[in-house]
Design an enzyme around this catalytic site. Structure first.
Site, PDB file in Angstrom:
ATOM      1  N   THR A 188     -66.974  24.495 -52.917  1.00 32.21           N
ATOM      2  CA  THR A 188     -68.207  25.175 -52.523  1.00 32.21           C
ATOM      3  C   THR A 188     -68.019  26.689 -52.640  1.00 32.21           C
ATOM      4  OG1 THR A 188     -68.963  23.452 -51.059  1.00 32.21           O
ATOM      5  CG2 THR A 188     -69.523  25.683 -50.387  1.00 32.21           C
ATOM      6  N   ARG A 216     -77.393  12.622 -48.701  1.00 29.17           N
ATOM      7  CA  ARG A 216     -76.516  13.263 -47.708  1.00 29.17           C
ATOM      8  C   ARG A 216     -76.687  14.792 -47.780  1.00 29.17           C
ATOM      9  NH1 ARG A 216     -72.239  17.334 -47.952  1.00 29.17           N
ATOM     10  NH2 ARG A 216     -70.748  16.913 -46.303  1.00 29.17           N
ATOM     11  N   ASP A 219     -73.200  20.897 -44.378  1.00 31.37           N
ATOM     12  CA  ASP A 219     -73.334  22.022 -43.456  1.00 31.37           C
ATOM     13  C   ASP A 219     -73.933  23.267 -44.089  1.00 31.37           C
ATOM     14  OD1 ASP A 219     -70.935  22.051 -45.038  1.00 31.37           O
ATOM     15  OD2 ASP A 219     -70.242  23.760 -43.861  1.00 31.37           O
ATOM     16  N   THR A 239     -66.627  26.518 -45.604  1.00 31.24           N
ATOM     17  CA  THR A 239     -66.375  25.499 -46.613  1.00 31.24           C
ATOM     18  C   THR A 239     -65.435  24.450 -46.037  1.00 31.24           C
ATOM     19  OG1 THR A 239     -65.259  25.014 -48.698  1.00 31.24           O
ATOM     20  CG2 THR A 239     -64.639  27.068 -47.621  1.00 31.24           C
ATOM     21  N   GLY A 240     -65.681  23.201 -46.376  1.00 34.72           N
ATOM     22  CA  GLY A 240     -64.837  22.129 -45.858  1.00 34.72           C
ATOM     23  C   GLY A 240     -65.646  20.881 -45.601  1.00 34.72           C
ATOM     24  N   LYS A 241     -65.177  20.070 -44.672  1.00 30.65           N
ATOM     25  CA  LYS A 241     -65.860  18.808 -44.354  1.00 30.65           C
ATOM     26  C   LYS A 241     -67.142  19.115 -43.598  1.00 30.65           C
ATOM     27  CE  LYS A 241     -61.519  16.289 -44.243  1.00 30.65           C
ATOM     28  NZ  LYS A 241     -60.394  15.912 -43.366  1.00 30.65           N
ATOM     29  N   GLY A 242     -68.250  19.083 -44.328  1.00 30.01           N
ATOM     30  CA  GLY A 242     -69.525  19.539 -43.781  1.00 30.01           C
ATOM     31  C   GLY A 242     -69.900  18.895 -42.468  1.00 30.01           C
TER      32      GLY A 242
HETATM   33  N1  ASP Z   1     -68.982  22.056 -46.923  1.00 33.86           N
HETATM   34  C1  ASP Z   1     -69.448  21.394 -48.106  1.00 33.86           C
HETATM   35  C2  ASP Z   1     -70.218  20.159 -47.724  1.00 33.86           C
HETATM   36  O1  ASP Z   1     -69.794  19.440 -46.834  1.00 33.86           O
HETATM   37  C3  ASP Z   1     -68.369  21.015 -49.043  1.00 33.86           C
HETATM   38  C4  ASP Z   1     -67.431  22.123 -49.423  1.00 33.86           C
HETATM   39  O2  ASP Z   1     -67.166  23.037 -48.663  1.00 33.86           O
HETATM   40  O3  ASP Z   1     -66.933  22.110 -50.552  1.00 33.86           O
HETATM   41  O4  ASP Z   1     -71.227  19.878 -48.327  1.00 33.86           O
END
Ligand code: ASP
Length: 327
Positions: A188, A216, A219, A239-242
């Site tokens: 992201t 889906r 975040d 960025t990470g596990k939304g």
């Molecule tokens: N945060 C993003 C999501 O969950 C994914 C990412 O950070 O790459 O959609």
């Protein structure tokens, strides 16, 4: 959409006042990210170099605009547009695949001056979702448009449209076909800036998590989860596990800790990323009202870059960042 009159709006002299900065505070600052996750230390050097070059290009674009005195809001949009066009990153061209082999994009932008914001979720034909998000902010009374409604709004605006398959890249298709594991690719993109007028803005754009169910939403377009900006505290992009960032309202929590508990940006970010979230959940970038930049993550790495008026121009992937030539 702009906030109702009566809140700290742009017309409010207190909100419009330029933030005082100490002599050492940079007049402008810019931080960007290209995702946080399990980035293998043995990443092939040419791949690492390509990521660094992509980050440096986007950073240079934003640095030049901030030097010219452009507002933070315009700069973060411009920088994210460049990263959306870079096929290496999971936003715009190069977005990950959903479980049904399509692309659904989320983006948000927020103006720290008055909490104006716009976001789109699950759009599938808009080349630059961040620009559509900005139009939600400026052209509608709303802050978030999704799916078919967002597409119809795009029909009414002058934004570039593409076929959904235009977002495909061979690398993403191969990774998707190989793993079919949810959440593997997390590249992201996001940008946060403090401009020479003392204002803050944040922008984030993503294809979401790989192999996600269609429909889906992560975040990124949820204000206060993946994206937030308030001139009184900080501009933030995560960025990470939304799902985890939504659950804990990470960017809003950081801002509130600064506002109510008086924590610094670094302290508040550390608390959320290391005490509230779990290892490998991801990271956040932020810039505070004085132009101080903070990066924090609990994954092995985060593609990132920083530039400021004091001559800083750095990119990094794992623990350390290093100065690079401005392209
Ligand atoms: N945060 C993003 C999501 O969950 C994914 C990412 O950070 O790459 O959609």
């Amino acid at each position: 959409a702009s906030p109702r009159a009566g809140s700290a709006a742009a017309g409010d002299p207190a909100a419009a006042q330029e933030t005082a900065v100490s002599a050492t505070s940079p007049r402008w600052s810019l931080a960007i990210h290209g995702g946080a996750g399990t980035i293998p230390r043995d990443l092939p050097p040419e791949r690492g170099a390509a990521y660094r070059a992509g980050l440096a290009r986007a950073l240079a674009l934003g640095a030049e605009a901030l030097e010219r005195g452009e507002p933070a809001l315009a700069v973060v949009e411009q920088v994210v547009r460049a990263l959306e066009d870079d096929p290496l990153f999971n936003a715009g061209k190069g977005a990950v695949f959903t479980a049904v082999g399509t692309h659904e994009l989320d983006a948000a932008i927020m103006d720290g001056r008055d909490l104006s914001a716009g976001a789109v979720a699950a759009v599938s034909t808009v080349r630059h979702p961040i620009t559509l998000a900005r139009m939600v902010m400026t052209e509608t009374p709303h802050v978030l448009l999704v799916g078919a409604g967002a597409e119809e709004f795009a029909d009414q605006m002058e934004v570039e449209r593409v076929e959904n398959a235009w977002f495909d890249t061979p690398a993403r298709r191969e990774a998707w076909e190989r793993s079919r594991e949810p959440g593997e690719d997390r590249d992201t993109v996001g940008a946060v800036a403090r401009d020479v007028h003392g204002h803050l803005a944040a922008a984030t754009s993503t294809g979401g998590t790989s192999n996600k169910r269609w429909g889906r939403v992560g975040d990124v377009p949820i204000l206060g989860a993946g994206t937030y900006a308030d001139d009184r505290t900080a501009a933030l992009s995560a960025t990470g596990k939304g799902e985890e960032f939504i659950r804990h309202g990470v960017t809003r929590a950081i801002s509130l800790r600064m506002e109510i508990a008086g924590e610094s940006l670094a302290e508040a970010a550390r608390a959320l990323i290391h005490d509230v979230l779990q290892p490998d959940d991801g990271g956040v970038i932020g810039v505070d009202r004085e132009g101080r930049i903070v990066f924090d993550f609990n994954s092995t790495g985060m593609y990132r870059g920083a530039a400021d008026a004091n001559g800083r121009f750095e990119v990094g992937i794992w623990d350390e960042m290093s100065a690079v030539d401005r392209p």
